[in-house]
Motif scaffolding. Structure first.
Motif, PDB file in Angstrom:
ATOM      1  N   ALA A  23       0.831  -1.204   0.000  1.00 36.70           N
ATOM      2  CA  ALA A  23       0.000   0.000   0.000  1.00 36.70           C
ATOM      3  C   ALA A  23       0.869   1.260   0.000  1.00 36.70           C
ATOM      4  CB  ALA A  23      -0.938  -0.004   1.210  1.00 36.70           C
ATOM      5  N   SER A  25       3.780   1.499  -1.384  1.00 35.38           N
ATOM      6  CA  SER A  25       4.316   1.655  -2.747  1.00 35.38           C
ATOM      7  C   SER A  25       3.287   2.316  -3.656  1.00 35.38           C
ATOM      8  CB  SER A  25       4.753   0.307  -3.318  1.00 35.38           C
ATOM      9  OG  SER A  25       3.639  -0.491  -3.640  1.00 35.38           O
ATOM     10  N   GLY A  26       2.007   2.039  -3.448  1.00 33.25           N
ATOM     11  CA  GLY A  26       0.964   2.713  -4.217  1.00 33.25           C
ATOM     12  C   GLY A  26       0.909   4.200  -3.919  1.00 33.25           C
ATOM     13  N   GLY A  29       3.797   5.829  -5.598  1.00 39.39           N
ATOM     14  CA  GLY A  29       3.493   5.951  -7.022  1.00 39.39           C
ATOM     15  C   GLY A  29       2.557   7.113  -7.310  1.00 39.39           C
ATOM     16  N   ARG A  39      -1.032   7.514 -12.575  1.00 41.76           N
ATOM     17  CA  ARG A  39      -1.428   7.577 -11.165  1.00 41.76           C
ATOM     18  C   ARG A  39      -2.617   6.679 -10.876  1.00 41.76           C
ATOM     19  NH1 ARG A  39      -0.990  14.019 -10.596  1.00 41.76           N
ATOM     20  NH2 ARG A  39       1.274  14.117 -10.394  1.00 41.76           N
ATOM     21  N   SER A  41      -3.276   3.886 -12.311  1.00 43.05           N
ATOM     22  CA  SER A  41      -2.741   2.522 -12.223  1.00 43.05           C
ATOM     23  C   SER A  41      -2.026   2.306 -10.896  1.00 43.05           C
ATOM     24  CB  SER A  41      -1.783   2.270 -13.388  1.00 43.05           C
ATOM     25  OG  SER A  41      -1.177   1.014 -13.261  1.00 43.05           O
ATOM     26  N   ALA A  42      -1.257   3.295 -10.482  1.00 48.32           N
ATOM     27  CA  ALA A  42      -0.538   3.184  -9.205  1.00 48.32           C
ATOM     28  C   ALA A  42      -1.484   3.177  -8.020  1.00 48.32           C
ATOM     29  CB  ALA A  42       0.458   4.333  -9.069  1.00 48.32           C
ATOM     30  N   ALA A  43      -2.625   3.786  -8.172  1.00 47.15           N
ATOM     31  CA  ALA A  43      -3.580   3.831  -7.062  1.00 47.15           C
ATOM     32  C   ALA A  43      -4.330   2.520  -6.903  1.00 47.15           C
ATOM     33  CB  ALA A  43      -4.568   4.971  -7.270  1.00 47.15           C
ATOM     34  N   THR A  44      -4.659   1.855  -8.008  1.00 41.48           N
ATOM     35  CA  THR A  44      -5.535   0.692  -7.911  1.00 41.48           C
ATOM     36  C   THR A  44      -4.796  -0.633  -7.793  1.00 41.48           C
ATOM     37  OG1 THR A  44      -5.710   0.647 -10.306  1.00 41.48           O
ATOM     38  CG2 THR A  44      -7.434   1.781  -9.099  1.00 41.48           C
ATOM     39  N   ASN A  45      -3.739  -0.831  -8.541  1.00 48.33           N
ATOM     40  CA  ASN A  45      -3.078  -2.140  -8.526  1.00 48.33           C
ATOM     41  C   ASN A  45      -2.459  -2.475  -7.171  1.00 48.33           C
ATOM     42  OD1 ASN A  45      -3.857  -2.522 -11.150  1.00 48.33           O
ATOM     43  ND2 ASN A  45      -1.948  -1.777 -12.011  1.00 48.33           N
ATOM     44  N   PRO A  46      -1.607  -1.623  -6.589  1.00 49.74           N
ATOM     45  CA  PRO A  46      -1.079  -1.959  -5.263  1.00 49.74           C
ATOM     46  C   PRO A  46      -2.153  -1.934  -4.178  1.00 49.74           C
ATOM     47  CG  PRO A  46       0.276  -0.281  -6.298  1.00 49.74           C
ATOM     48  CD  PRO A  46      -0.937  -0.452  -7.147  1.00 49.74           C
ATOM     49  N   GLN A  47      -3.151  -1.074  -4.348  1.00 49.68           N
ATOM     50  CA  GLN A  47      -4.213  -1.003  -3.347  1.00 49.68           C
ATOM     51  C   GLN A  47      -4.959  -2.326  -3.272  1.00 49.68           C
ATOM     52  OE1 GLN A  47      -7.387   1.571  -4.427  1.00 49.68           O
ATOM     53  NE2 GLN A  47      -8.469   1.299  -2.502  1.00 49.68           N
TER      54      GLN A  47
END
Length: 133
Positions: A23, A25-26, A29, A39, A41-47
């Protein structure tokens, strides 16, 4: 002597730590990436991965079927809503022209109506001209 409960606590703690790192790392990102599409993509994938690891870790620590059922509902709704929200944010960013220049390798929506200028896609009759018949 290691019992099942001690092992479950250890694995649960490791999963909680891993979920928190994913989380984080998101969040990094979100702060570091340049445009809305990256952004999102960075918000949803690690989340999504982070919440999955966190809920499994919490379920191992709590050891209750009622709590596990509640956590399963949390994961279900997270997996259901997060991709939809990311898609909507990216679509609005594309339509309002708030994406970075040259970030798309292939633009499948470029020929549809007003595209990035804020339009709603092709005209209702499908011709793109706005004329019926």
């Amino acid at each position: 002597m290691n019992t099942w409960y001690e092992v479950a606590d250890l694995v649960g703690s490791l999963l909680l730590l891993a979920g928190a790192v994913v989380a984080l790392s998101g969040v990094i990102g979100l702060l570091r990436l340049p445009d809305v599409l990256a952004r999102s993509s960075a918000a949803t994938n690690p989340q999504t991965l982070g919440i999955l690891l966190l809920t499994v870790g919490v379920a191992l620590r709590l050891r209750s079927w009622v709590d596990a059922g509640t956590l399963a509902l949390v994961v279900f709704f997270q997996l259901l809503t997060s991709p939809v929200a990311a898609h909507l944010v990216a679509r609005v960013a594309y339509r309002t022209g708030q994406r970075g220049d040259g970030v798309l390798l292939r633009d499948d929506l470029a020929g549809q109506g007003r595209g990035a200028a804020g339009g709603d896609g092709p005209e209702p009759d499908g011709s793109g001209t706005g004329r019926s018949g």
